[in-house]
Design a protein around this motif. Structure first.
Motif, PDB file in Angstrom:
ATOM      1  N   SER A 131      29.596   3.801  13.013  1.00 13.97           N
ATOM      2  CA  SER A 131      29.202   2.394  12.951  1.00 13.97           C
ATOM      3  C   SER A 131      30.409   1.604  12.463  1.00 13.97           C
ATOM      4  CB  SER A 131      28.020   2.187  11.994  1.00 13.97           C
ATOM      5  OG  SER A 131      28.361   2.605  10.682  1.00 13.97           O
ATOM      6  N   SER A 166      32.961  -8.099  19.733  1.00 13.37           N
ATOM      7  CA  SER A 166      31.864  -7.122  19.692  1.00 13.37           C
ATOM      8  C   SER A 166      32.005  -6.131  20.836  1.00 13.37           C
ATOM      9  CB  SER A 166      30.513  -7.839  19.790  1.00 13.37           C
ATOM     10  OG  SER A 166      30.311  -8.671  18.675  1.00 13.37           O
ATOM     11  N   LYS A 167      32.293  -6.644  22.002  1.00 17.81           N
ATOM     12  CA  LYS A 167      32.476  -5.779  23.181  1.00 17.81           C
ATOM     13  C   LYS A 167      33.643  -4.814  22.959  1.00 17.81           C
ATOM     14  CE  LYS A 167      32.987  -6.119  28.215  1.00 17.81           C
ATOM     15  NZ  LYS A 167      34.095  -5.201  28.428  1.00 17.81           N
ATOM     16  N   ASN A 174      32.457  -2.144  20.460  1.00 21.07           N
ATOM     17  CA  ASN A 174      31.453  -1.241  21.033  1.00 21.07           C
ATOM     18  C   ASN A 174      32.049  -0.328  22.089  1.00 21.07           C
ATOM     19  OD1 ASN A 174      29.498  -2.326  19.377  1.00 21.07           O
ATOM     20  ND2 ASN A 174      28.914  -3.878  20.877  1.00 21.07           N
ATOM     21  N   TYR A 208      26.811   6.271  18.282  1.00 18.01           N
ATOM     22  CA  TYR A 208      27.301   5.104  17.558  1.00 18.01           C
ATOM     23  C   TYR A 208      26.242   4.015  17.565  1.00 18.01           C
ATOM     24  CZ  TYR A 208      28.203   2.727  22.023  1.00 18.01           C
ATOM     25  OH  TYR A 208      28.059   2.138  23.253  1.00 18.01           O
ATOM     26  N   THR A 209      26.365   3.124  16.599  1.00 19.67           N
ATOM     27  CA  THR A 209      25.529   1.931  16.597  1.00 19.67           C
ATOM     28  C   THR A 209      26.406   0.753  16.988  1.00 19.67           C
ATOM     29  OG1 THR A 209      25.918   1.545  14.240  1.00 19.67           O
ATOM     30  CG2 THR A 209      23.939   2.784  14.843  1.00 19.67           C
ATOM     31  N   ALA A 210      25.872  -0.100  17.825  1.00 18.81           N
ATOM     32  CA  ALA A 210      26.623  -1.255  18.318  1.00 18.81           C
ATOM     33  C   ALA A 210      26.602  -2.393  17.313  1.00 18.81           C
ATOM     34  CB  ALA A 210      26.020  -1.728  19.639  1.00 18.81           C
ATOM     35  N   GLU A 227      24.899  -8.626  24.469  1.00 14.69           N
ATOM     36  CA  GLU A 227      25.738  -7.495  24.052  1.00 14.69           C
ATOM     37  C   GLU A 227      24.884  -6.328  23.586  1.00 14.69           C
ATOM     38  OE1 GLU A 227      28.987  -5.022  23.345  1.00 14.69           O
ATOM     39  OE2 GLU A 227      28.633  -6.712  24.695  1.00 14.69           O
ATOM     40  N   ALA A 285      25.396  -2.804  25.352  1.00  9.85           N
ATOM     41  CA  ALA A 285      25.803  -1.653  24.550  1.00  9.85           C
ATOM     42  C   ALA A 285      24.763  -0.532  24.597  1.00  9.85           C
ATOM     43  CB  ALA A 285      26.063  -2.083  23.107  1.00  9.85           C
ATOM     44  N   ALA A 305      24.841   3.248  23.272  1.00  8.48           N
ATOM     45  CA  ALA A 305      24.660   3.037  21.834  1.00  8.48           C
ATOM     46  C   ALA A 305      23.285   3.556  21.411  1.00  8.48           C
ATOM     47  CB  ALA A 305      24.791   1.555  21.486  1.00  8.48           C
ATOM     48  N   VAL A 340      21.576  -0.746  17.047  1.00 10.02           N
ATOM     49  CA  VAL A 340      22.323  -1.997  16.911  1.00 10.02           C
ATOM     50  C   VAL A 340      22.315  -2.393  15.441  1.00 10.02           C
ATOM     51  CG1 VAL A 340      22.425  -4.442  17.566  1.00 10.02           C
ATOM     52  CG2 VAL A 340      21.648  -2.747  19.232  1.00 10.02           C
TER      53      VAL A 340
END
Length: 156
Positions: free
Chosen positions: A60, A79-80, A83, A100-102, A115, A119, A124, A127
């Protein structure tokens, strides 16, 4: 027995480079994160993970959230970038990083929902939702959170 550490902060290289170049990155937070190389140095992180048998991580992005570093015009792209970088690290090392967490641009509600959907479609596992967006507490983020949850539900 396999161990999964589910909240491990890590910044992919391109995102980390942008973070330290941001105005906030030039100050305290930049000094702090540069002082902990395992937060951004993939080779070092791999060495840490490899010290423990049957150990994996869910990555994360660490604090500060993107909306603390950039305005709503830049946070969707940042953010993109974050991610996609986390997704790439997990894809290259699935035996060490199981997911993973977005992160989403909470200061840009429409972009945050988009997003989150993008994601999650890209792999992902969750979030991260910031509850304090530039000094505005949870009540100010309710509509953004609803949009993100709606996007996630529509995918299921």
């Amino acid at each position: 027995m396999r161990y999964i550490d589910a909240f491990c902060h890590f910044s992919p290289k391109r995102y980390f480079d942008a973070l330290v170049e941001s105005p906030s990155g030039q100050k305290d937070i930049g000094k702090r994160v540069r002082g902990i190389p395992a937060l951004y140095d993939l080779d070092l992180r791999l060495k840490v993970v490899d010290q423990f048998p049957d150990y994996t991580q869910v990555l994360s992005l660490g604090l500060p959230m993107v909306d603390r570093l950039w305005g709503p015009d830049q946070t969707p792209e940042m953010s993109k970038l974050a991610n996609d970088g986390l997704a790439e690290v997990c894809a290259k090392h699935p035996d060490r990083f199981v997911g993973y967490t977005a992160v989403v641009p909470m200061n840009n509600p429409e972009a945050a929902a988009k997003e989150a959907e993008r994601a999650l479609k890209n792999g992902a596992h969750g979030v991260q939702l910031g509850t304090n967006v530039n000094g505005n507490g949870t009540a100010a983020t309710v509509s953004t959170t609803r949009s993100i949850v709606s996007a996630a539900i529509s995918m299921s």
